[in-house]
Design an enzyme around this catalytic site. Structure first.
Site, PDB file in Angstrom:
ATOM      1  N   GLY A  11       0.822  -1.205   0.000  1.00 37.08           N
ATOM      2  CA  GLY A  11       0.000   0.000   0.000  1.00 37.08           C
ATOM      3  C   GLY A  11       0.852   1.249   0.000  1.00 37.08           C
ATOM      4  N   SER A  13       1.739   3.422  -2.525  1.00 34.41           N
ATOM      5  CA  SER A  13       1.691   4.399  -3.614  1.00 34.41           C
ATOM      6  C   SER A  13       1.177   5.779  -3.210  1.00 34.41           C
ATOM      7  CB  SER A  13       0.840   3.860  -4.765  1.00 34.41           C
ATOM      8  OG  SER A  13      -0.505   3.695  -4.371  1.00 34.41           O
ATOM      9  N   ARG A  14       0.478   5.883  -2.079  1.00 37.66           N
ATOM     10  CA  ARG A  14      -0.070   7.194  -1.701  1.00 37.66           C
ATOM     11  C   ARG A  14      -0.349   7.241  -0.212  1.00 37.66           C
ATOM     12  NH1 ARG A  14      -5.970   6.783  -2.212  1.00 37.66           N
ATOM     13  NH2 ARG A  14      -6.507   4.665  -2.819  1.00 37.66           N
ATOM     14  N   VAL A  63      -2.593  -8.211  -2.467  1.00 40.26           N
ATOM     15  CA  VAL A  63      -1.962  -8.797  -1.283  1.00 40.26           C
ATOM     16  C   VAL A  63      -2.784  -9.905  -0.650  1.00 40.26           C
ATOM     17  CG1 VAL A  63      -0.624  -6.719  -0.771  1.00 40.26           C
ATOM     18  CG2 VAL A  63      -2.891  -7.030   0.276  1.00 40.26           C
ATOM     19  N   ASN A  89       1.066  -2.127   5.184  1.00 35.53           N
ATOM     20  CA  ASN A  89       0.226  -0.929   5.223  1.00 35.53           C
ATOM     21  C   ASN A  89      -1.017  -1.044   4.347  1.00 35.53           C
ATOM     22  OD1 ASN A  89      -0.266   2.082   5.645  1.00 35.53           O
ATOM     23  ND2 ASN A  89       0.028   2.002   3.428  1.00 35.53           N
ATOM     24  N   TYR A 154     -13.723  -3.464   9.038  1.00 30.25           N
ATOM     25  CA  TYR A 154     -12.425  -2.798   9.173  1.00 30.25           C
ATOM     26  C   TYR A 154     -11.876  -2.933  10.594  1.00 30.25           C
ATOM     27  CZ  TYR A 154      -9.047   1.094   8.942  1.00 30.25           C
ATOM     28  OH  TYR A 154      -7.913   1.877   8.977  1.00 30.25           O
ATOM     29  N   ALA A 157     -10.667  -6.443  11.235  1.00 27.80           N
ATOM     30  CA  ALA A 157      -9.386  -6.710  10.573  1.00 27.80           C
ATOM     31  C   ALA A 157      -8.236  -6.059  11.339  1.00 27.80           C
ATOM     32  CB  ALA A 157      -9.425  -6.206   9.135  1.00 27.80           C
TER      33      ALA A 157
END
Length: 246
Positions: A11, A13-14, A63, A89, A154, A157
């Site tokens: 994760g 890229s941003r 992933v 991440n 969420y 997790a």
């Protein structure tokens, strides 16, 4: 400094992931980061990393796919020589109240946010054990500690990530591997930018430092846990939330 180390960041890229990549690069680590599909953002991150003068590559991967992540780790080891640091991440959200949440809503978030971390840890653990060294940092959330309405998937997790972190810390601690978690609170990202402004303002009133966090605040905590200064710290959850959940 992380001279000679290679960090694998999912994760990346941003947002928080990009900030983590850049901070580790400033510490002289080589960076292999994973992104789900936003090629434009991935290219931007890659350019920033190379401007910092480190070796860096971007890898597109789901992933939650066990076999795909095994191949990913193999490709990164071939390109970089090894992996020394793993930062899990990658994450997604699909918020709904429990009465409206579908099975797919739940399963898909668990697959990315929790199983994705398991997959990467599973595939790098043998490398770390052979070297008798390694750093694992899992990005969890305040929601995983306190729960949050509309985020049963969420929060579950992220709570699971805390249990995974502590278990891996116990399993691998004797092999020179540390495993910790960082739990961000309200951080200024695309996710918070999409939130209702009144909700954000109300949240800031509850935060003792009276501001949102920046991705760089989280990145600094991750970099510390990856450093030699944190070699005697494992199985911990470091909350980066301005004191919100103290």
């Amino acid at each position: 400094m992380l001279n000679g180390k290679t960090a694998l960041v999912t994760g990346g890229s941003r947002g928080i992931g990009r900030a983590i990549c850049c901070e580790l690069a400033r510490q002289n680590a080589s960076i292999a980061f994973v992104y789900a599909g936003n090629e434009t953002a991935a290219k931007e991150t890659l350019e920033q990393l190379r401007t910092l003068g480190v070796k860096a590559e971007a890898y597109r991967c789901n992933v939650s796919d066990f076999d795909a992540t095994a191949k990913l780790v193999s490709e990164i080891c071939e390109a970089f020589g090894s992996v020394d640091i793993l930062v899990n991440n990658a994450g997604a959200t699909r918020d709904k109240l429990i009465m409206r949440m579908t099975e797919a809503d739940f399963d898909d978030i668990i697959a990315v946010d929790l199983k994705g971390a398991f997959n990467l840890i599973r595939h790098v653990s043998s490398l770390f054990i052979r070297k008798r060294s390694g750093r694992i940092v899992n990005i969890t959330s305040d929601a995983g500690i306190m729960g949050n309405p509309g985020q049963a998937n969420y929060a579950s997790a992220k709570a699971g990530l805390i249990g995974l972190t502590k278990t891996i810390a116990k399993e691998l601690g004797g092999r020179g591997v540390t495993c910790n978690a960082v739990a961000p609170g309200f951080i200024r990202t695309d996710m918070t930018a999409a939130m209702n402004q009144q909700v954000l303002e109300a949240a800031m009133q509850m935060i003792p430092v009276k501001r949102l966090g920046e991705p760089e605040d989280v990145a600094a905590a991750v970099a510390f846990l990856c450093s030699d200064a944190a070699k005697y710290i494992t199985g911990q959850v470091l909350q980066v939330d301005g004191g919100l959940r103290m």
